[in-house]
Design a protein around this motif. Structure first.
Motif, PDB file in Angstrom:
ATOM      1  N   GLU A  16     -13.161   3.528   1.458  1.00 52.89           N
ATOM      2  CA  GLU A  16     -14.544   3.048   1.350  1.00 52.89           C
ATOM      3  C   GLU A  16     -14.634   1.620   0.811  1.00 52.89           C
ATOM      4  O   GLU A  16     -15.599   0.903   1.078  1.00 52.89           O
ATOM      5  CB  GLU A  16     -15.362   3.994   0.472  1.00 52.89           C
ATOM      6  N   ARG A  17     -13.619   1.173   0.077  1.00 53.41           N
ATOM      7  CA  ARG A  17     -13.646  -0.186  -0.480  1.00 53.41           C
ATOM      8  C   ARG A  17     -13.242  -1.227   0.549  1.00 53.41           C
ATOM      9  O   ARG A  17     -13.707  -2.370   0.502  1.00 53.41           O
ATOM     10  CB  ARG A  17     -12.709  -0.273  -1.683  1.00 53.41           C
ATOM     11  N   THR A  18     -12.358  -0.868   1.473  1.00 52.34           N
ATOM     12  CA  THR A  18     -11.804  -1.857   2.397  1.00 52.34           C
ATOM     13  C   THR A  18     -12.326  -1.744   3.827  1.00 52.34           C
ATOM     14  O   THR A  18     -12.122  -2.661   4.623  1.00 52.34           O
ATOM     15  CB  THR A  18     -10.266  -1.732   2.425  1.00 52.34           C
ATOM     16  N   LEU A  19     -13.011  -0.661   4.141  1.00 52.78           N
ATOM     17  CA  LEU A  19     -13.521  -0.488   5.508  1.00 52.78           C
ATOM     18  C   LEU A  19     -14.516  -1.566   5.929  1.00 52.78           C
ATOM     19  O   LEU A  19     -14.457  -2.040   7.074  1.00 52.78           O
ATOM     20  CB  LEU A  19     -14.155   0.893   5.659  1.00 52.78           C
ATOM     21  N   GLY A  54       1.672  -0.157  13.352  1.00 46.45           N
ATOM     22  CA  GLY A  54       1.093  -1.431  13.757  1.00 46.45           C
ATOM     23  C   GLY A  54       2.130  -2.532  13.835  1.00 46.45           C
ATOM     24  O   GLY A  54       3.316  -2.288  14.063  1.00 46.45           O
ATOM     25  N   ILE A  55       1.684  -3.744  13.650  1.00 41.57           N
ATOM     26  CA  ILE A  55       2.559  -4.909  13.782  1.00 41.57           C
ATOM     27  C   ILE A  55       3.036  -5.372  12.411  1.00 41.57           C
ATOM     28  O   ILE A  55       2.411  -5.100  11.379  1.00 41.57           O
ATOM     29  CB  ILE A  55       1.840  -6.063  14.513  1.00 41.57           C
ATOM     30  N   PHE A  56       4.166  -6.104  12.427  1.00 39.78           N
ATOM     31  CA  PHE A  56       4.745  -6.616  11.197  1.00 39.78           C
ATOM     32  C   PHE A  56       4.801  -8.138  11.168  1.00 39.78           C
ATOM     33  O   PHE A  56       5.179  -8.719  10.151  1.00 39.78           O
ATOM     34  CB  PHE A  56       6.164  -6.055  11.021  1.00 39.78           C
ATOM     35  N   LYS A 111      -6.677   2.898  11.148  1.00 36.61           N
ATOM     36  CA  LYS A 111      -6.117   3.953  10.290  1.00 36.61           C
ATOM     37  C   LYS A 111      -7.028   4.172   9.086  1.00 36.61           C
ATOM     38  O   LYS A 111      -7.295   3.258   8.306  1.00 36.61           O
ATOM     39  CB  LYS A 111      -4.710   3.558   9.829  1.00 36.61           C
ATOM     40  N   ILE A 112      -7.495   5.405   8.954  1.00 34.76           N
ATOM     41  CA  ILE A 112      -8.350   5.784   7.831  1.00 34.76           C
ATOM     42  C   ILE A 112      -7.512   6.482   6.773  1.00 34.76           C
ATOM     43  O   ILE A 112      -6.767   7.418   7.073  1.00 34.76           O
ATOM     44  CB  ILE A 112      -9.489   6.722   8.300  1.00 34.76           C
ATOM     45  N   ASN A 113      -7.631   6.037   5.555  1.00 35.62           N
ATOM     46  CA  ASN A 113      -6.938   6.690   4.431  1.00 35.62           C
ATOM     47  C   ASN A 113      -7.802   7.854   3.958  1.00 35.62           C
ATOM     48  O   ASN A 113      -8.733   7.682   3.183  1.00 35.62           O
ATOM     49  CB  ASN A 113      -6.710   5.696   3.300  1.00 35.62           C
ATOM     50  N   SER A 114      -7.475   9.035   4.439  1.00 28.50           N
ATOM     51  CA  SER A 114      -8.286  10.210   4.106  1.00 28.50           C
ATOM     52  C   SER A 114      -7.745  10.982   2.917  1.00 28.50           C
ATOM     53  O   SER A 114      -8.200  12.089   2.633  1.00 28.50           O
ATOM     54  CB  SER A 114      -8.377  11.131   5.328  1.00 28.50           C
ATOM     55  N   GLY A 115      -6.759  10.412   2.229  1.00 28.58           N
ATOM     56  CA  GLY A 115      -6.271  11.062   1.017  1.00 28.58           C
ATOM     57  C   GLY A 115      -4.776  11.068   0.838  1.00 28.58           C
ATOM     58  O   GLY A 115      -4.280  11.407  -0.239  1.00 28.58           O
ATOM     59  N   MET A 116      -4.026  10.686   1.859  1.00 31.71           N
ATOM     60  CA  MET A 116      -2.576  10.653   1.718  1.00 31.71           C
ATOM     61  C   MET A 116      -2.118   9.433   0.926  1.00 31.71           C
ATOM     62  O   MET A 116      -1.055   9.433   0.316  1.00 31.71           O
ATOM     63  CB  MET A 116      -1.896  10.665   3.085  1.00 31.71           C
ATOM     64  N   ASN A 117      -2.934   8.370   0.982  1.00 28.79           N
ATOM     65  CA  ASN A 117      -2.700   7.170   0.178  1.00 28.79           C
ATOM     66  C   ASN A 117      -1.373   6.477   0.482  1.00 28.79           C
ATOM     67  O   ASN A 117      -0.701   5.974  -0.421  1.00 28.79           O
ATOM     68  CB  ASN A 117      -2.815   7.492  -1.319  1.00 28.79           C
ATOM     69  N   ARG A 118      -1.030   6.454   1.766  1.00 32.53           N
ATOM     70  CA  ARG A 118       0.084   5.608   2.204  1.00 32.53           C
ATOM     71  C   ARG A 118      -0.477   4.376   2.895  1.00 32.53           C
ATOM     72  O   ARG A 118      -0.338   3.255   2.412  1.00 32.53           O
ATOM     73  CB  ARG A 118       1.009   6.383   3.154  1.00 32.53           C
ATOM     74  N   LEU A 119      -1.096   4.588   4.049  1.00 31.48           N
ATOM     75  CA  LEU A 119      -1.658   3.498   4.833  1.00 31.48           C
ATOM     76  C   LEU A 119      -3.115   3.786   5.139  1.00 31.48           C
ATOM     77  O   LEU A 119      -3.534   4.937   5.171  1.00 31.48           O
ATOM     78  CB  LEU A 119      -0.897   3.340   6.159  1.00 31.48           C
ATOM     79  N   VAL A 156      -3.846  -0.159  13.111  1.00 35.08           N
ATOM     80  CA  VAL A 156      -4.122  -1.234  12.145  1.00 35.08           C
ATOM     81  C   VAL A 156      -4.528  -0.583  10.837  1.00 35.08           C
ATOM     82  O   VAL A 156      -5.434   0.240  10.790  1.00 35.08           O
ATOM     83  CB  VAL A 156      -5.206  -2.210  12.652  1.00 35.08           C
ATOM     84  N   HIS A 157      -3.802  -0.930   9.776  1.00 31.79           N
ATOM     85  CA  HIS A 157      -4.068  -0.312   8.476  1.00 31.79           C
ATOM     86  C   HIS A 157      -4.395  -1.328   7.391  1.00 31.79           C
ATOM     87  O   HIS A 157      -4.637  -0.965   6.246  1.00 31.79           O
ATOM     88  CB  HIS A 157      -2.870   0.546   8.038  1.00 31.79           C
ATOM     89  N   CYS A 158      -4.423  -2.613   7.773  1.00 28.58           N
ATOM     90  CA  CYS A 158      -4.838  -3.656   6.825  1.00 28.58           C
ATOM     91  C   CYS A 158      -5.502  -4.777   7.617  1.00 28.58           C
ATOM     92  O   CYS A 158      -5.251  -4.953   8.817  1.00 28.58           O
ATOM     93  CB  CYS A 158      -3.662  -4.176   6.002  1.00 28.58           C
TER      94      CYS A 158
END
Length: 366
Positions: free
Chosen positions: A139-142, A84-86, A127-135, A103-105
């Motif tokens: 369920e809390r932020t969606l 995404g963008i910075f 971007k969905i965090n499906s378990g890798m826990n990077r970006l 978009v991850h945030c």
């Protein structure tokens, strides 16, 4: 370009094109982002893009300025910014150059929304965090992400995730289950498959796949060489023998004297070291090809040189060709084999190629 020292890397654009076709054949129901981040894994962003200009569905990379460079070179393909963008400046460029953006945030969504008008459609990939826990969103932020997306007047939206274990026994199903749970009723396009998933997990392809290492003829699997999948190496690192030494039993080779000769030996010194991108961690026994025959490295790799065994190659001498990895003049040395010996992966070998190594493009009609 350094032309006096004999080391060089050769890049084969036709192999990149071939490997893209392999990826498409493995995922026939998906479109494919050609991943050219990290200067196309050390192969040259523009070189890789030109190889795929006529058939790539889209390109994926990291930096906005590199996406803009593709646009300046006449590439009208979809171009995806994988992280995404910075900055606000990036947001303006996304709109100005019709780029796709992950978009991850929420902050990224809000910056992009601020620079979008009803006349411009944003192409975003949630971007969905499906378990890798990077970006990505979970369920809390969606809920906040969906709320921010609703503020954008014109939007094409896709969902994406990244697999952590597509290259090992754990596989992708555990993340697919989480992805589907988080996606809920979503029925729009999704981008899922990385290189390993493309080759082994058709259930994890999605509407778009993202071939990376396989574009460059590398295998994503520790237990399988790339040629088993019909892939072709797109880089060869080559040099020459610059000195020959005769050593007696008990003599040592290189810094630290890590290799000790058990018998009289003939060794060659190669103009290649860790300052060229060859891994310093490569131990004695790492495969190397000399004058058309396979051999091994000896002792510790130094900054500008390494040693190899010539005892069984009497025809090799000063100036003999050496292949460090890839399909070189002296023989074919799989990059995965070198990487495995050094305790790393072929990705790192390619990306670590030093700027001081001259690069030649091998033009072959495809």
């Amino acid at each position: 370009m350094n032309v006096s020292r004999p080391i060089r890397a050769r890049i084969f654009p036709a192999a990149i094109q071939h490997n893209y076709r392999v990826a498409k054949a493995k995922a026939p129901d998906s479109r494919a982002w050609a991943v050219i981040k990290a200067d196309a894994y050390g192969h040259g962003q523009m070189r890789a893009a030109e190889a795929l200009r006529s058939e790539a569905d889209g390109f994926a990379l990291l930096e906005c300025e590199n996406a803009v460079a593709l646009r300046a070179a006449g590439f009208r393909h979809p171009i995806l910014l994988l992280e995404g963008i910075f900055s606000e400046a990036d947001a303006r460029q996304v709109v100005a150059h019709d780029l796709h953006a992950a978009v991850h945030c929420v902050e990224q969504i809000d910056m992009l929304a601020a620079h979008c008008t009803a006349e411009h459609t944003l192409n975003l990939h949630l971007k969905i965090n499906s378990g890798m826990n990077r970006l990505g969103f979970d369920e809390r932020t969606l809920p906040q992400a969906w709320a921010s997306l609703e503020k954008i007047p014109s939007l094409n939206l896709s969902l994406m995730t990244h697999f952590a274990n597509a290259d090992d026994a754990l596989g992708v199903n555990w993340q697919l289950a989480r992805f589907r749970l988080l996606a809920g009723v979503w029925r729009g396009p999704v981008s899922l498959g990385n290189s390993a998933a493309i080759l082994r997990h058709p259930e994890g392809h999605g509407d778009w796949v993202r071939p990376g290492i396989i574009l460059y003829g590398g295998s994503p699997f520790a237990d399988t060489l790339a040629d088993k999948f019909g892939l072709q190496a797109a880089m060869a690192l080559e040099s020459r023998i610059i000195a020959v030494q005769q050593i007696a039993p008990g003599e040592r080779v290189g810094y630290g004297g890590l290799f000790v000769a058990e018998q009289a030996m003939r060794i060659g010194i190669v103009a290649c070291g860790y300052a060229d991108g060859y891994p310093r961690s490569a131990p004695t026994g790492t495969p190397i090809a000399v004058a058309g025959r396979m051999s091994r490295t000896l002792g510790r790799v130094s900054m500008d040189m390494l040693a190899c065994d010539l005892s069984h190659i009497p025809e090799a001498g000063l100036g003999s060709p050496v292949t460090l990895w890839g399909p070189g003049e002296a023989g074919n040395v799989p990059a995965e084999a070198v990487a495995a010996a050094a305790g790393t992966i072929a990705y790192e070998l390619f990306c670590a190629l030093s700027p001081r190594v001259p690069v030649e493009t091998v033009s072959v009609a495809s």
